[in-house]
Design a protein around this motif. Structure first.
Motif, mmCIF file in Angstrom:
data_model
loop_
_atom_site.group_PDB
_atom_site.id
_atom_site.type_symbol
_atom_site.label_atom_id
_atom_site.label_comp_id
_atom_site.label_asym_id
_atom_site.label_seq_id
_atom_site.Cartn_x
_atom_site.Cartn_y
_atom_site.Cartn_z
ATOM 1 N N ALA A 94 2.767 9.723 -5.512
ATOM 2 C CA ALA A 94 2.970 10.493 -5.519
ATOM 3 C C ALA A 94 3.812 11.268 -6.229
ATOM 4 O O ALA A 94 3.403 12.312 -7.298
ATOM 5 N N GLU A 95 5.321 10.053 -6.754
ATOM 6 C CA GLU A 95 5.803 10.705 -7.475
ATOM 7 C C GLU A 95 5.955 10.465 -9.067
ATOM 8 O O GLU A 95 6.013 11.798 -9.369
ATOM 9 N N ALA A 96 4.225 10.016 -9.165
ATOM 10 C CA ALA A 96 4.027 10.053 -10.552
ATOM 11 C C ALA A 96 3.148 11.529 -10.782
ATOM 12 O O ALA A 96 2.821 12.405 -12.145
ATOM 13 N N THR A 121 1.719 0.805 -14.023
ATOM 14 C CA THR A 121 2.247 0.536 -14.849
ATOM 15 C C THR A 121 3.461 0.433 -14.380
ATOM 16 O O THR A 121 4.309 -0.737 -14.471
ATOM 17 N N ALA A 122 4.079 1.442 -13.345
ATOM 18 C CA ALA A 122 5.374 1.260 -13.305
ATOM 19 C C ALA A 122 5.988 0.532 -11.942
ATOM 20 O O ALA A 122 6.933 -0.481 -11.842
ATOM 21 N N LEU A 123 4.579 -0.025 -11.457
ATOM 22 C CA LEU A 123 4.627 -1.414 -10.576
ATOM 23 C C LEU A 123 4.171 -2.626 -10.952
ATOM 24 O O LEU A 123 4.099 -3.471 -10.434
ATOM 25 N N ALA A 182 0.883 -0.677 0.038
ATOM 26 C CA ALA A 182 0.642 0.132 0.356
ATOM 27 C C ALA A 182 0.898 1.401 -0.158
ATOM 28 O O ALA A 182 0.634 1.980 -0.336
ATOM 29 N N THR A 183 2.270 1.547 0.893
ATOM 30 C CA THR A 183 2.729 2.238 1.221
ATOM 31 C C THR A 183 3.895 2.888 -0.252
ATOM 32 O O THR A 183 3.879 4.027 -1.026
ATOM 33 N N ARG A 184 3.852 1.236 -0.819
ATOM 34 C CA ARG A 184 4.938 1.889 -1.985
ATOM 35 C C ARG A 184 4.328 2.086 -2.549
ATOM 36 O O ARG A 184 4.292 3.263 -3.827
ATOM 37 N N ILE A 185 2.366 1.743 -3.037
ATOM 38 C CA ILE A 185 1.445 2.433 -3.627
ATOM 39 C C ILE A 185 1.519 3.790 -4.721
ATOM 40 O O ILE A 185 1.042 4.827 -4.936
ATOM 41 N N ASP A 192 -6.746 13.228 -13.329
ATOM 42 C CA ASP A 192 -5.374 12.764 -12.991
ATOM 43 C C ASP A 192 -5.266 11.082 -13.548
ATOM 44 O O ASP A 192 -4.347 10.601 -12.477
ATOM 45 N N ILE A 193 -5.980 10.924 -14.465
ATOM 46 C CA ILE A 193 -5.653 9.377 -14.717
ATOM 47 C C ILE A 193 -4.025 9.095 -15.003
ATOM 48 O O ILE A 193 -3.765 8.027 -15.188
ATOM 49 N N GLU A 194 -4.013 9.974 -15.924
ATOM 50 C CA GLU A 194 -2.684 9.632 -16.695
ATOM 51 C C GLU A 194 -1.593 9.331 -16.208
ATOM 52 O O GLU A 194 -0.938 8.908 -15.727
ATOM 53 N N PRO A 195 -1.224 10.312 -14.602
ATOM 54 C CA PRO A 195 -0.378 10.175 -13.661
ATOM 55 C C PRO A 195 -0.779 8.882 -13.016
ATOM 56 O O PRO A 195 0.452 7.863 -12.415
ATOM 57 N N LEU A 196 -1.604 8.496 -12.977
ATOM 58 C CA LEU A 196 -2.262 7.337 -12.439
ATOM 59 C C LEU A 196 -1.373 6.394 -12.694
ATOM 60 O O LEU A 196 -0.927 5.402 -12.268
ATOM 61 N N PHE A 197 -2.214 6.015 -14.298
ATOM 62 C CA PHE A 197 -1.441 5.167 -14.908
ATOM 63 C C PHE A 197 -0.264 4.939 -15.089
ATOM 64 O O PHE A 197 0.589 3.702 -15.375
#
Length: 172
Positions: free
Chosen positions: A18-20, A63-65, A10-13, A54-59
């Motif tokens: 937040a980074e994205a 996807t990075a994870l 959960a914290t990694r996600i 915020d859908i683009e930064p969410l994706f």
């Protein structure tokens, strides 16, 4: 397959999002635990509220994870669906649109489901990570209207005790 969302995941996600640049609000069971600032039970997923914009930064963050697959779920809609990683991780997404008058719109464009933006202005912690989460009263409200499970009753009991809220009739 058993889905499990441990605190580390959960914290990694949340950190990846937040980074994205995705501004998310934690809901559901992890939202309750964030408000209580302690993990009270195991969680099968991570519920997140976010603005449609915020859908683009969410994706990007997901996807990075490797959380990049749609998990068909009963009641899926374009504004509420589940992503997963092909393994045990599952994220339940809830998209809203700000209306500019202090209300947020949730659901179909022709629908009238709105709620105040203060509903998503709670604050809490998951482990040591500060998070935005559902307001306690709204978290309690959103624990109603579906068949209760044992952990829902526990969540409601804890919320009411911690924030001095009246126990809803459906939970008495």
């Amino acid at each position: 397959m058993t889905h499990l969302m441990p605190v580390e995941s959960a914290t990694r996600i949340l950190s990846s999002l937040a980074e994205a640049g995705a501004d998310v609000c934690v809901g559901g069971g992890w939202g309750v635990d964030a408000l209580l600032e302690q993990q009270t039970r195991d969680h099968s997923d991570l519920d997140l509220w976010l603005e449609v914009a915020d859908i683009e930064p969410l994706f990007r963050g997901m996807t990075a994870l490797g959380i990049d697959r749609i998990l068909p779920w009963p009641g899926d809609r374009p504004w509420n669906f589940v992503l997963h990683d092909g393994g045990a991780l599952r994220v339940d997404l809830h998209f809203y649109t700000p209306l500019g008058d202090g209300r947020l719109h949730y659901g179909a464009v022709t629908g009238d489901e709105t709620f105040p933006d203060t509903a998503l202005r709670g604050t809490g912690r998951i482990s040591t990570l500060p998070v935005r989460c559902e307001d306690p009263e709204w978290s309690l409200r959103w624990h109603q209207g579906y068949p209760q499970r044992a952990f829902d009753r526990d969540d409601v009991r804890r919320l009411c005790a911690r924030f001095d809220l009246a126990v809803p009739d459906a939970y008495r």
